[in-house]
Design a protein around this motif. Structure first.
Motif, mmCIF file in Angstrom:
data_model
loop_
_atom_site.group_PDB
_atom_site.id
_atom_site.type_symbol
_atom_site.label_atom_id
_atom_site.label_comp_id
_atom_site.label_asym_id
_atom_site.label_seq_id
_atom_site.Cartn_x
_atom_site.Cartn_y
_atom_site.Cartn_z
ATOM 1 N N ARG A 1 7.522 -2.983 6.015
ATOM 2 C CA ARG A 1 7.661 -3.249 4.757
ATOM 3 C C ARG A 1 6.779 -2.265 3.689
ATOM 4 O O ARG A 1 5.514 -2.141 3.834
ATOM 5 N N CYS A 2 7.791 -1.949 2.862
ATOM 6 C CA CYS A 2 7.310 -0.920 1.612
ATOM 7 C C CYS A 2 6.140 -1.912 0.903
ATOM 8 O O CYS A 2 6.011 -2.233 0.593
ATOM 9 N N GLN A 3 4.459 -0.077 1.057
ATOM 10 C CA GLN A 3 3.667 -1.194 0.153
ATOM 11 C C GLN A 3 3.209 0.077 -1.168
ATOM 12 O O GLN A 3 2.261 -0.341 -1.867
ATOM 13 N N VAL A 4 4.405 0.623 -1.062
ATOM 14 C CA VAL A 4 4.128 1.131 -2.186
ATOM 15 C C VAL A 4 5.168 1.650 -3.214
ATOM 16 O O VAL A 4 6.015 1.537 -2.799
ATOM 17 N N ASP A 5 4.770 1.453 -4.902
ATOM 18 C CA ASP A 5 6.463 1.864 -5.430
ATOM 19 C C ASP A 5 6.787 3.325 -5.582
ATOM 20 O O ASP A 5 5.424 4.375 -6.400
#
Length: 337
Positions: free
Chosen positions: A142-146
């Motif tokens: 899962r991505c943790q930053v935009d």
């Protein structure tokens, strides 16, 4: 411009990037050869504001798509959305001898690698990435930053016909190597743009450039650069490029001389025609004229081969100073074109 070299520091490269921006360069790229693919670029980002930055190219066998993708997102953020992410399958010697990583199914690997890079670099905070390929797999990340942009442009390095077709199919652009005539590049560029069917598909190439007030000295530097593609760490794809453009006898002579350890003979085997058509060598005026012949390329990376003659300098400090000085005519050339 292509920055970097074995004799200069990261701070030196950041300074060169700042100078290149002042000279009007569109971008500065870093070969992942003497230095790693991201660290020096981060330093360059801190010294520049406008130019594009990127590895030319990142070795896909050295990093997983997840690590490469996260690093790309970080560098794109640090640079304010200026990253151009060049990736490639790497040199077999680098992969197998230096890293102990076997090269298998490179076409399938690079297709999946680019696809996964797109997923990782475009994911937003909370997005989950799952991918099941034949070479690469990813599950549950899962991505943790935009990211600062919806997507990071990906350029795939290609010299063989099959990798060229793959670049047109999956990437935003193609990164061509050196040692290619303007006519050869024009044909490849036209084929790629037609296959990609995208107006924004970009074509980049790296030109071996030797700028000198003494034309013959520049031409000798270009000859040495061609031989350097055979000596030390061989690059078989450049041998193939020479042959495919009609210079099989030159390739045979250079390869044979290098195998015998006779580099002087190898340099003599590089004909005037090879220098004239496949490199950019001469005075600033002559080099500017040659570069204009590559009108079908969106961006030409100027590879400073004039500095190669300083690699065997008498002292480390003197060699570094001479190598840095060798970039001055290259920056002047960039400003002229």
């Amino acid at each position: 411009m292509l920055a970097g070299g074995g004799g200069i520091t990261v701070a030196d490269m950041a300074g060169l990037a700042a100078r290149a921006e002042e000279a009007g360069c569109a971008g500065v790229y870093l070969a992942e050869a003497w230095r790693s693919g991201f660290v020096a670029l981060a330093a360059m980002a801190g010294r520049t504001e406008r130019i594009s930055l990127g590895p030319y190219v990142l070795n896909a066998h050295a990093r997983t798509p997840m690590i490469a993708g996260m690093s790309a997102v970080d560098l794109d953020e640090l640079s304010g959305g200026r990253l151009v992410l060049g990736v490639g399958s790497g040199n077999r010697v680098t992969n197998e001898s230096y890293q102990g990583v076997p090269v298998t199914r490179p076409l399938r690997k690079m297709r999946e690698y680019v696809e996964l890079l797109r997923l990782v670099t475009s994911a937003r905070r909370g997005d989950r990435v799952d991918y099941a390929g034949e070479v690469h797999r990813m599950s549950g990340w899962r991505c943790q930053v935009d990211p600062v942009r919806d997507s990071v442009p990906i350029v795939l390095a290609a010299t063989s016909p099959r990798m060229t077709r793959l670049a047109a199919a999956v990437a935003d652009g193609i990164g061509l190597g050196s040692l290619q005539s303007a006519e050869y590049v024009a044909r490849i560029a036209a084929e790629c743009r037609a296959a990609a069917a995208r107006e924004d598909f970009t074509v980049l190439m790296a030109a071996l450039v030797a700028v000198d007030s003494d034309t013959e000295r520049a031409r000798e530097a270009a000859r040495a650069a061609v031989v350097n593609l055979y000596a030390g760490k061989p690059h078989p794809h450049y041998d193939a490029l020479l042959r495919s453009q009609g210079y099989e006898p030159v390739a045979e002579e250079v390869d044979g001389a290098v195998r015998r350890g006779d580099l002087a003979a190898a340099r003599r085997a590089v004909t005037d025609e090879v220098v004239d058509r496949l490199t950019v060598a001469g005075t600033p005026h002559e080099c500017a004229r040659r570069l204009r012949e590559y009108s079908d390329v969106d961006e030409i990376l100027l590879v400073n081969v004039g500095g190669m003659r300083y690699e065997a300098g008498p002292a480390e400090h003197d060699a570094r100073r001479a190598l840095l000085a060798s970039y001055e005519p290259l920056l002047e050339l960039a400003a002229a074109v």
